[in-house]
Scaffold this active site. Structure first.
Site, PDB file in Angstrom:
ATOM      1  N   TYR A 167     -12.253  -9.389  11.456  1.00  0.00           N
ATOM      2  CA  TYR A 167     -13.540 -10.027  11.131  1.00  0.00           C
ATOM      3  C   TYR A 167     -13.480 -11.558  11.206  1.00  0.00           C
ATOM      4  O   TYR A 167     -14.441 -12.234  10.859  1.00  0.00           O
ATOM      5  CB  TYR A 167     -14.066  -9.561   9.769  1.00  0.00           C
ATOM      6  CG  TYR A 167     -13.012  -9.449   8.701  1.00  0.00           C
ATOM      7  CD1 TYR A 167     -12.676 -10.537   7.917  1.00  0.00           C
ATOM      8  CD2 TYR A 167     -12.335  -8.254   8.509  1.00  0.00           C
ATOM      9  CE1 TYR A 167     -11.686 -10.440   6.962  1.00  0.00           C
ATOM     10  CE2 TYR A 167     -11.329  -8.143   7.562  1.00  0.00           C
ATOM     11  CZ  TYR A 167     -11.017  -9.240   6.789  1.00  0.00           C
ATOM     12  OH  TYR A 167     -10.026  -9.142   5.850  1.00  0.00           O
TER      13      TYR A 167
ATOM     14  N   GLU B 275       7.556   4.413  19.317  1.00  0.00           N
ATOM     15  CA  GLU B 275       8.053   5.242  18.197  1.00  0.00           C
ATOM     16  C   GLU B 275       7.053   5.261  17.038  1.00  0.00           C
ATOM     17  O   GLU B 275       6.864   6.296  16.393  1.00  0.00           O
ATOM     18  CB  GLU B 275       9.400   4.719  17.665  1.00  0.00           C
ATOM     19  CG  GLU B 275      10.542   4.650  18.668  1.00  0.00           C
ATOM     20  CD  GLU B 275      10.436   3.468  19.601  1.00  0.00           C
ATOM     21  OE1 GLU B 275      10.287   2.342  19.124  1.00  0.00           O
ATOM     22  OE2 GLU B 275      10.461   3.690  20.837  1.00  0.00           O
TER      23      GLU B 275
ATOM     24  N   LYS C 270       0.806  -1.233   0.000  1.00  0.00           N
ATOM     25  CA  LYS C 270       0.000   0.000   0.000  1.00  0.00           C
ATOM     26  C   LYS C 270       0.843   1.290   0.000  1.00  0.00           C
ATOM     27  O   LYS C 270       0.371   2.340  -0.405  1.00  0.00           O
ATOM     28  CB  LYS C 270      -0.937   0.022   1.213  1.00  0.00           C
ATOM     29  CG  LYS C 270      -2.061  -1.000   1.138  1.00  0.00           C
ATOM     30  CD  LYS C 270      -3.000  -0.863   2.325  1.00  0.00           C
ATOM     31  CE  LYS C 270      -4.058  -1.942   2.293  1.00  0.00           C
ATOM     32  NZ  LYS C 270      -5.063  -1.775   3.353  1.00  0.00           N
TER      33      LYS C 270
ATOM     34  N   ASN D 262      -5.031   2.134  -1.363  1.00  0.00           N
ATOM     35  CA  ASN D 262      -5.535   0.757  -1.565  1.00  0.00           C
ATOM     36  C   ASN D 262      -6.381   0.618  -2.824  1.00  0.00           C
ATOM     37  O   ASN D 262      -6.892  -0.456  -3.112  1.00  0.00           O
ATOM     38  CB  ASN D 262      -6.344   0.281  -0.348  1.00  0.00           C
ATOM     39  CG  ASN D 262      -7.746   0.855  -0.332  1.00  0.00           C
ATOM     40  OD1 ASN D 262      -7.982   1.956  -0.805  1.00  0.00           O
ATOM     41  ND2 ASN D 262      -8.688   0.103   0.191  1.00  0.00           N
TER      42      ASN D 262
HETATM   43  P1  NAP Z   1       0.312  -4.024  10.771  1.00  0.00           P
HETATM   44  O1  NAP Z   1       0.655  -2.865   9.943  1.00  0.00           O
HETATM   45  O2  NAP Z   1       1.214  -5.208  10.813  1.00  0.00           O
HETATM   46  O3  NAP Z   1       0.110  -3.488  12.284  1.00  0.00           O
HETATM   47  C1  NAP Z   1      -0.130  -4.375  13.339  1.00  0.00           C
HETATM   48  C2  NAP Z   1      -0.395  -3.623  14.632  1.00  0.00           C
HETATM   49  O4  NAP Z   1      -0.689  -4.602  15.643  1.00  0.00           O
HETATM   50  C3  NAP Z   1       0.780  -2.808  15.143  1.00  0.00           C
HETATM   51  O5  NAP Z   1       0.320  -1.649  15.782  1.00  0.00           O
HETATM   52  C4  NAP Z   1       1.417  -3.762  16.189  1.00  0.00           C
HETATM   53  O6  NAP Z   1       2.104  -3.107  17.218  1.00  0.00           O
HETATM   54  C5  NAP Z   1       0.176  -4.387  16.756  1.00  0.00           C
HETATM   55  N1  NAP Z   1       0.467  -5.665  17.407  1.00  0.00           N
HETATM   56  C6  NAP Z   1       0.830  -6.830  16.810  1.00  0.00           C
HETATM   57  N2  NAP Z   1       1.014  -7.784  17.749  1.00  0.00           N
HETATM   58  C7  NAP Z   1       0.773  -7.204  18.963  1.00  0.00           C
HETATM   59  C8  NAP Z   1       0.798  -7.657  20.304  1.00  0.00           C
HETATM   60  N3  NAP Z   1       1.094  -8.929  20.603  1.00  0.00           N
HETATM   61  N4  NAP Z   1       0.466  -6.791  21.288  1.00  0.00           N
HETATM   62  C9  NAP Z   1       0.141  -5.511  20.999  1.00  0.00           C
HETATM   63  N5  NAP Z   1       0.109  -5.011  19.748  1.00  0.00           N
HETATM   64  C10 NAP Z   1       0.429  -5.839  18.740  1.00  0.00           C
HETATM   65  O7  NAP Z   1      -1.126  -4.616  10.393  1.00  0.00           O
HETATM   66  P2  NAP Z   1      -2.359  -3.851   9.683  1.00  0.00           P
HETATM   67  O8  NAP Z   1      -2.211  -3.913   8.215  1.00  0.00           O
HETATM   68  O9  NAP Z   1      -2.527  -2.516  10.338  1.00  0.00           O
HETATM   69  O10 NAP Z   1      -3.569  -4.845  10.064  1.00  0.00           O
HETATM   70  C11 NAP Z   1      -3.970  -5.038  11.412  1.00  0.00           C
HETATM   71  C12 NAP Z   1      -5.209  -5.932  11.460  1.00  0.00           C
HETATM   72  O11 NAP Z   1      -6.307  -5.271  10.838  1.00  0.00           O
HETATM   73  C13 NAP Z   1      -5.054  -7.254  10.706  1.00  0.00           C
HETATM   74  O12 NAP Z   1      -5.654  -8.271  11.478  1.00  0.00           O
HETATM   75  C14 NAP Z   1      -5.810  -7.036   9.406  1.00  0.00           C
HETATM   76  O13 NAP Z   1      -6.354  -8.219   8.880  1.00  0.00           O
HETATM   77  C15 NAP Z   1      -6.914  -6.095   9.855  1.00  0.00           C
HETATM   78  N6  NAP Z   1      -7.439  -5.204   8.783  1.00  0.00           N
HETATM   79  C16 NAP Z   1      -8.783  -5.175   8.560  1.00  0.00           C
HETATM   80  C17 NAP Z   1      -9.294  -4.325   7.581  1.00  0.00           C
HETATM   81  C18 NAP Z   1     -10.769  -4.284   7.321  1.00  0.00           C
HETATM   82  O14 NAP Z   1     -11.185  -3.836   6.238  1.00  0.00           O
HETATM   83  N7  NAP Z   1     -11.597  -4.697   8.239  1.00  0.00           N
HETATM   84  C19 NAP Z   1      -8.430  -3.498   6.833  1.00  0.00           C
HETATM   85  C20 NAP Z   1      -7.051  -3.559   7.109  1.00  0.00           C
HETATM   86  C21 NAP Z   1      -6.572  -4.411   8.084  1.00  0.00           C
HETATM   87  P3  NAP Z   1       3.653  -2.670  17.035  1.00  0.00           P
HETATM   88  O15 NAP Z   1       3.609  -1.357  16.303  1.00  0.00           O
HETATM   89  O16 NAP Z   1       4.139  -2.545  18.420  1.00  0.00           O
HETATM   90  O17 NAP Z   1       4.319  -3.756  16.251  1.00  0.00           O
END
Ligand code: NAP
Length: 289
Positions: free
Chosen positions: A228, A162, A74, A95
């Protein structure tokens, strides 16, 4: 679930990502296209990092009318576009690509999808205290939405400070919304957390939650968990137990897809048709989940 017959004049669309096998977007877009009477077909394209520009240039050469872009491309894709819409530029991620004479225009419909979760429930972020869990890709859209909607305060809670600080700076650069960054250990200290948006990957396919104490939700009115799978996360369940309304991420997924379709086709689905489509796709998704 797609157009009955792919013929010479069928418009081609697709999704670019490195794990497109798992994407629901082909089902979503082919269903919307057929139900809206558009002669289109939408296919998955697995593209590795570093090859995104080549994929976009190839798409243009082959007259592919539009793409969705998913993890992890993205941000990388932005360099290959003719232009990026203002909100997508503020979010720092795209996106949706739409083919124009000059190349692809980039949009971000995740923010539109998330906004619809609140609009549909007659909830405005304006003047409210919004708590955002996470500072990853999806959190960018949520944080910019809080600014766009003139939230009074945005508290970003993240494991890595950060990343949350960088996101906070992005919001402060464009909006008057007050922004604070905290760790999960300070969650219970937030005064009047009215709206909670969960964007971490915690709880995706598991029964985990990033919020240790469910009492936190005592004063929260509405929770949107953008996950979801499972349909109801532990976080949603516990929020409901404490009296909050809870919405899962399927609405966001559906509405970001519909918004991409509307951008590509310069059309708006009627409210009744929109609800019919959402119902149909929800049933399909839940039947397979
Ligand atoms: P990403 O960029 O990898 O970000 C993941 C986030 O989760 C970061 O803030 C990370 O914290 C945090 N995290 C991961 N493991 C953790 C833990 N054990 N404890 C606390 N925080 C933790 O992922 P993303 O693309 O934003 O996606 C996140 C989720 O949203 C996914 O499950 C994805 O499928 C979903 N999503 C849904 C939609 C929708 O349309 N509904 C759209 C996009 C994404 P750190 O910064 O500390 O690593």
């Amino acid at each position: 679930m797609c157009v009955e017959l792919v013929e010479g004049k069928t418009a081609v669309y697709g999704i670019i990502g490195d794990r497109v096998e798992k994407s629901f977007s082909p089902v979503l877009q082919n269903t919307i296209g057929r139900e809206m009477g558009v002669n289109m077909v939408y296919v998955p394209f697995k593209v590795e990092s570093g090859r995104v520009r080549a994929a976009v240039e190839g798409g243009r050469a082959m007259n592919i009318r539009g793409f969705n872009v998913t993890v992890p491309h993205k941000i990388e894709v932005m360099d290959a576009l003719a232009s990026v819409d203002e909100t997508a530029a503020r979010i720092g991620a795209v996106n949706t690509l739409k083919l124009t004479e000059n190349g692809y225009e980039g949009y971000n419909t995740d923010i539109i999808g998330l906004k619809k979760c609140f609009d549909e429930r007659k909830t405005s972020l304006k003047g409210r205290n919004v708590v955002l869990a996470g500072a990853g890709g999806a959190a960018n859209s949520a944080a910019i939405l809080a600014g766009e909607e003139k939230a009074a305060k945005l508290v970003i809670v993240n494991r890595t400070a950060e990343k949350a600080e960088a996101l906070a700076e992005r919001v402060r650069k464009y909006y008057d919304t007050e922004v604070e960054v905290i760790g999960y250990d300070k969650l219970m200290d937030i005064a009047e957390p009215e709206i909670f948006i969960q964007t971490t990957s915690v709880g995706m396919g598991s029964d985990e939650t990033p919020v240790a104490e469910k009492e936190f939700f005592k004063n929260v009115g509405i929770v949107v968990d953008i996950i979801y799978t499972p349909w109801e996360t532990r976080l949603m369940r516990e929020a409901k137990e404490m009296g909050a309304a809870a919405v899962n991420g399927f609405d966001m997924l559906f509405y970001q897809g519909l918004a991409s379709f509307e951008i590509w086709n310069d059309m708006k689905a009627e409210p009744e048709k929109t609800l019919e489509l959402k119902k149909k796709l929800t049933e399909f998704y839940r039947g397979r989940a």
